[in-house]
Design a protein around this motif. Sequence first.
Motif, PDB file in Angstrom:
ATOM      1  N   GLN A   1       0.749  -1.439   0.408  1.00 26.40           N
ATOM      2  CA  GLN A   1       0.113   0.535  -0.305  1.00 26.40           C
ATOM      3  C   GLN A   1       0.883   1.064   0.097  1.00 26.40           C
ATOM      4  O   GLN A   1       0.973   2.085   0.797  1.00 26.40           O
ATOM      5  CB  GLN A   1      -0.796  -0.347   1.087  1.00 26.40           C
ATOM      6  N   ALA A   2       2.460   0.930  -0.997  1.00 29.55           N
ATOM      7  CA  ALA A   2       3.076   1.989  -0.942  1.00 29.55           C
ATOM      8  C   ALA A   2       2.602   3.533  -2.095  1.00 29.55           C
ATOM      9  O   ALA A   2       1.286   2.612  -2.817  1.00 29.55           O
ATOM     10  CB  ALA A   2       4.430   1.936  -0.823  1.00 29.55           C
ATOM     11  N   GLN A   3       3.460   4.102  -1.984  1.00 30.21           N
ATOM     12  CA  GLN A   3       3.523   4.997  -3.100  1.00 30.21           C
ATOM     13  C   GLN A   3       3.753   4.447  -4.325  1.00 30.21           C
ATOM     14  O   GLN A   3       5.000   3.763  -4.042  1.00 30.21           O
ATOM     15  CB  GLN A   3       3.683   6.873  -3.046  1.00 30.21           C
ATOM     16  N   GLU A   4       3.476   4.882  -5.475  1.00 35.33           N
ATOM     17  CA  GLU A   4       4.980   4.799  -6.513  1.00 35.33           C
ATOM     18  C   GLU A   4       6.158   4.966  -7.107  1.00 35.33           C
ATOM     19  O   GLU A   4       7.123   4.254  -6.933  1.00 35.33           O
ATOM     20  CB  GLU A   4       4.146   5.543  -8.165  1.00 35.33           C
ATOM     21  N   TRP A   5       6.157   6.505  -6.173  1.00 32.42           N
ATOM     22  CA  TRP A   5       7.828   6.828  -6.553  1.00 32.42           C
ATOM     23  C   TRP A   5       8.293   6.006  -4.808  1.00 32.42           C
ATOM     24  O   TRP A   5       9.448   5.500  -5.271  1.00 32.42           O
ATOM     25  CB  TRP A   5       7.358   7.998  -5.630  1.00 32.42           C
ATOM     26  N   ALA A   6       8.233   5.893  -3.884  1.00 33.31           N
ATOM     27  CA  ALA A   6       8.342   4.631  -2.557  1.00 33.31           C
ATOM     28  C   ALA A   6       8.959   3.193  -3.452  1.00 33.31           C
ATOM     29  O   ALA A   6      10.032   3.163  -3.171  1.00 33.31           O
ATOM     30  CB  ALA A   6       7.765   4.063  -2.000  1.00 33.31           C
ATOM     31  N   VAL A   7       7.921   2.525  -4.770  1.00 28.13           N
ATOM     32  CA  VAL A   7       8.129   1.487  -5.019  1.00 28.13           C
ATOM     33  C   VAL A   7       9.535   1.300  -5.990  1.00 28.13           C
ATOM     34  O   VAL A   7      10.556   0.630  -5.949  1.00 28.13           O
ATOM     35  CB  VAL A   7       6.996   0.852  -5.440  1.00 28.13           C
ATOM     36  N   SER A   8       9.579   2.516  -6.196  1.00 30.67           N
ATOM     37  CA  SER A   8       9.930   2.904  -7.714  1.00 30.67           C
ATOM     38  C   SER A   8      11.919   3.343  -7.365  1.00 30.67           C
ATOM     39  O   SER A   8      13.332   2.607  -7.891  1.00 30.67           O
ATOM     40  CB  SER A   8      10.030   3.529  -8.396  1.00 30.67           C
TER      41      SER A   8
END
Length: 466
Positions: A143-150
Amino acid sequence: MTDEIERYVQDEEPEEKKSNTLKINEEKDEKKSNVFKVEQDKVEKKFNVLKDEQEKIEKKFGILKDDQEKIENKFDKSKDDQKKIENKSNKLDDDDEYDFITVPPDGGFGWIVVLACCIINLILDGFFFSFGNISDKVQSYFQAQEWAVSLVISLACGFYMLSAPLASALCNKWGCRRVGIIGSVIAAFSVAASILSPNIVVMWLLFGLIGGIGMGLIYLPSLVMVGYYFEEKRAIATGIVTAGTGIGTVAFSPFIKLLFNLFGWKTGLFLVAIIILCCAICCAFMRPLTPVRKRRILPPPEEIEDTVQKIMTPTSSIKGGKLTPATSIRGGKLTPATSIRGAKVTPTIVIIPSPHDEDSTLTDMALEDDIKKRCRTESGVSNRSRQSIRAEDAVRPLYKEDVLYQGDTRNLPEFQSQPDIPTYIQQTTKVPEAVEETKMKAFWDALRTMTNFHLLRDKKIIIICV
């Protein structure tokens, strides 16, 4: 009756006398035997004393014998030490003229190493470029934001490259094979452990930081081994290795997508970690080369002859007893010294006698021979002035200045100026001298070279960085 008694008494008296005489004799014999026993005891005591003294003498003799053996052993040991010192001195004198170098095979087993390095690039770069296939699943799981996964793969790629100085130093100290195997284990376990991350921050640490450093410890040895095993065919070998990046990008993306669709992102990532662990098998082929001895090459005699002629021509001359300054050197001024590949020759004044002198030719020839000898001697001393390359330093890849150069070394001026490849390797292998030898010298030498920030003074480097 009385007569018989008298006769009996008369017969008894001689017997008593005889018995008394016998007793006296017996007493004398006893005394003599006692005296004999006393003397025998004395003799026995003297014998025991002599025996004790003999034992003491034997002990002293044994001690002296042991001491003699010790002295002989010390003498033999000192003789062996003297021989060792002589051998060491001879070896040092010999090492002044010889270096140990590693000559690349430019083929043979080197192609197996190239194939192993190509597979490493295929696995690592293919995995990095195909991480986008699981980014959506990781984002929905945490449930993380896209920038955190990138940022997970960004950190991994960043430390993948930033670990190069550390990996270089480790390879120079312990060898590419050992570092690559350790890096494979670190990368595989960190990627496998990242599936247990409770949140995205822990995944940054495990996958991004530790996993990126582990993969960097695999990647850099694969680049170093190409320059270590190839000289003339290095460009072809580098092309084959870097082709693994393109093949991995094309092949790994659908393969990883298939794994994640079949088994889910956690199981799929665990299987990828096992594949990364297989890089250790490829690193096992990165064996070091065997060093060979090579004699240092002194300047050829022709160059010394030419230099001597140049020295002999522009000098001051004395004609007819007068000093005439030379006008062909910097307006009539003599240069302080002329260098012959690092050797310095002091200015020489050539005395040219009058035409009537019959020994002028002999004088010039003697002076010229003296200068030639001086040039050869000083040139040889200059060539032996640097530190000799030892066998343990010759196998260290980062002491070779061109080991990370991926182009054709035949186009380098340093390569073209040498008569053959072993001489080129001998001239481009530089071992920094140290005041005090330490166990980690090879590590710190490579780390200082790889973190040389003085390169930022070069405008070209700044343009490349920007």
